[in-house]
Design a protein around this motif. Structure first.
Motif, PDB file in Angstrom:
ATOM      1  N   ILE A  42      -5.831   1.134   1.068  1.00  0.00           N
ATOM      2  CA  ILE A  42      -4.821   0.091   1.190  1.00  0.00           C
ATOM      3  C   ILE A  42      -4.005   0.365   2.451  1.00  0.00           C
ATOM      4  O   ILE A  42      -3.688   1.522   2.761  1.00  0.00           O
ATOM      5  N   TYR A  43      -3.733  -0.711   3.194  1.00  0.00           N
ATOM      6  CA  TYR A  43      -2.957  -0.532   4.414  1.00  0.00           C
ATOM      7  C   TYR A  43      -1.477  -0.600   4.096  1.00  0.00           C
ATOM      8  O   TYR A  43      -0.994  -1.522   3.450  1.00  0.00           O
ATOM      9  N   SER A  44      -0.759   0.410   4.558  1.00  0.00           N
ATOM     10  CA  SER A  44       0.688   0.459   4.382  1.00  0.00           C
ATOM     11  C   SER A  44       1.352   0.198   5.730  1.00  0.00           C
ATOM     12  O   SER A  44       1.199   0.995   6.667  1.00  0.00           O
ATOM     13  N   ALA A  45       2.072  -0.918   5.843  1.00  0.00           N
ATOM     14  CA  ALA A  45       2.771  -1.237   7.094  1.00  0.00           C
ATOM     15  C   ALA A  45       3.866  -0.219   7.381  1.00  0.00           C
ATOM     16  O   ALA A  45       4.087   0.161   8.530  1.00  0.00           O
ATOM     17  N   SER A  46       4.538   0.263   6.330  1.00  0.00           N
ATOM     18  CA  SER A  46       5.617   1.224   6.549  1.00  0.00           C
ATOM     19  C   SER A  46       5.077   2.574   7.038  1.00  0.00           C
ATOM     20  O   SER A  46       5.705   3.234   7.849  1.00  0.00           O
ATOM     21  N   HIS A  47       3.897   2.969   6.549  1.00  0.00           N
ATOM     22  CA  HIS A  47       3.282   4.224   7.006  1.00  0.00           C
ATOM     23  C   HIS A  47       2.419   4.016   8.252  1.00  0.00           C
ATOM     24  O   HIS A  47       2.039   4.964   8.923  1.00  0.00           O
ATOM     25  N   LYS A  48       2.060   2.735   8.518  1.00  0.00           N
ATOM     26  CA  LYS A  48       1.167   2.371   9.633  1.00  0.00           C
ATOM     27  C   LYS A  48      -0.165   3.111   9.550  1.00  0.00           C
ATOM     28  O   LYS A  48      -0.682   3.619  10.538  1.00  0.00           O
ATOM     29  N   GLU A  49      -0.696   3.178   8.320  1.00  0.00           N
ATOM     30  CA  GLU A  49      -1.983   3.835   8.109  1.00  0.00           C
ATOM     31  C   GLU A  49      -2.581   3.395   6.781  1.00  0.00           C
ATOM     32  O   GLU A  49      -1.931   2.744   5.975  1.00  0.00           O
ATOM     33  N   PHE A  50      -3.839   3.769   6.589  1.00  0.00           N
ATOM     34  CA  PHE A  50      -4.531   3.479   5.335  1.00  0.00           C
ATOM     35  C   PHE A  50      -4.286   4.616   4.357  1.00  0.00           C
ATOM     36  O   PHE A  50      -4.336   5.781   4.727  1.00  0.00           O
ATOM     37  N   LEU A  51      -4.027   4.252   3.107  1.00  0.00           N
ATOM     38  CA  LEU A  51      -3.785   5.234   2.051  1.00  0.00           C
ATOM     39  C   LEU A  51      -4.886   5.147   1.006  1.00  0.00           C
ATOM     40  O   LEU A  51      -5.407   4.068   0.727  1.00  0.00           O
ATOM     41  N   SER A  52      -5.224   6.275   0.405  1.00  0.00           N
ATOM     42  CA  SER A  52      -6.237   6.335  -0.634  1.00  0.00           C
ATOM     43  C   SER A  52      -5.754   5.641  -1.907  1.00  0.00           C
ATOM     44  O   SER A  52      -4.578   5.729  -2.263  1.00  0.00           O
ATOM     45  N   LEU A  53      -6.675   4.994  -2.603  1.00  0.00           N
ATOM     46  CA  LEU A  53      -6.366   4.365  -3.881  1.00  0.00           C
ATOM     47  C   LEU A  53      -6.785   5.244  -5.060  1.00  0.00           C
ATOM     48  O   LEU A  53      -6.775   4.787  -6.203  1.00  0.00           O
ATOM     49  N   GLY A  54      -7.145   6.490  -4.807  1.00  0.00           N
ATOM     50  CA  GLY A  54      -7.591   7.394  -5.865  1.00  0.00           C
ATOM     51  C   GLY A  54      -6.598   7.511  -7.002  1.00  0.00           C
ATOM     52  O   GLY A  54      -6.959   7.400  -8.179  1.00  0.00           O
ATOM     53  N   SER A  55      -5.334   7.730  -6.673  1.00  0.00           N
ATOM     54  CA  SER A  55      -4.329   7.883  -7.731  1.00  0.00           C
ATOM     55  C   SER A  55      -4.079   6.567  -8.461  1.00  0.00           C
ATOM     56  O   SER A  55      -3.741   6.558  -9.642  1.00  0.00           O
ATOM     57  N   PHE A  56      -4.285   5.455  -7.780  1.00  0.00           N
ATOM     58  CA  PHE A  56      -4.156   4.133  -8.417  1.00  0.00           C
ATOM     59  C   PHE A  56      -5.239   3.956  -9.487  1.00  0.00           C
ATOM     60  O   PHE A  56      -4.963   3.554 -10.612  1.00  0.00           O
TER      61      PHE A  56
END
Length: 193
Positions: A42-56
């Motif tokens: 998932i793309y996070s605009a605040s982090h300006k990077e892609f984050l893993s959805l594993g924990s989701f």
């Protein structure tokens, strides 16, 4: 290193933010790329990077309908990408046994209701390029039901894999029942051996 998604907030709600990423799967004998595992990001605009959805997907606080919705969205985007690029490669899709069992509770299992089969039909993808990975999560349901679902995938023409053997919950009996075409061994096990 991919960061883990802490929680889904309003900034993430757009379908455009959910994307598939493709991790190469290596044949340990030939060292060739066998295909690509589809991973949810998932793309996070605040982090300006892609984050893993594993924990989701593995978190206990996320409700099942949200997991199913996001999982289906990522799968469809991956299949559409495969179709539009014309790439002839294999894609590996994770299937959590508990999620499968919960979604397909009806007594008679109908292959036309399985989302992966619907996508392959919709986009005209070669079914031999799809590998269903049964994750090594602890399974709460009946083994007979899981085996029936695996047989639906196999009879349709998909290959079956067991994911990440050697980490977390590992059930050799399940491997014996499923008779996977591919066993994916965790890289840590390979390094240690």
């Amino acid at each position: 290193m991919i960061k883990i998604l802490p929680e889904i907030s309003s900034e993430f709600l757009s379908d455009d933010n959910f994307v598939p990423h493709f991790q190469p799967i290596i044949n340990t004998i030939t060292r060739d790329i066998l295909g690509y595992e589809v991973l949810g990001r998932i793309y996070s605009a605040s982090h300006k990077e892609f984050l893993s959805l594993g924990s989701f997907f593995h978190g206990k606080t996320t409700n099942l309908s949200e997991k199913v919705q996001v999982d289906r969205l990522i799968r469809e985007k991956a299949i559409r990408y495969l179709k539009t690029t014309g790439t002839n490669t294999k894609l590996f899709f994770n299937m959590m046994p508990n999620m499968l069992s919960t979604i397909h509770q009806e007594e008679l299992l109908d292959p036309t209701r399985f989302h992966m089969i619907q996508l392959v039909e919709k986009y005209g993808i070669n079914k031999e390029n799809i590998i269903i990975e049964i994750t090594e999560d602890e399974f709460q349901g009946k083994m007979e039901r899981l085996l029936k679902m695996v047989e639906i995938f196999r009879n349709y023409g998909f290959k079956i894999a067991i994911d990440d053997v050697g980490v977390g919950f590992s059930n050799l009996e399940r491997i014996g029942y499923i008779h996977p075409d591919i066993i994916k061994v965790d890289i840590k096990i390979m390094r240690e051996s």
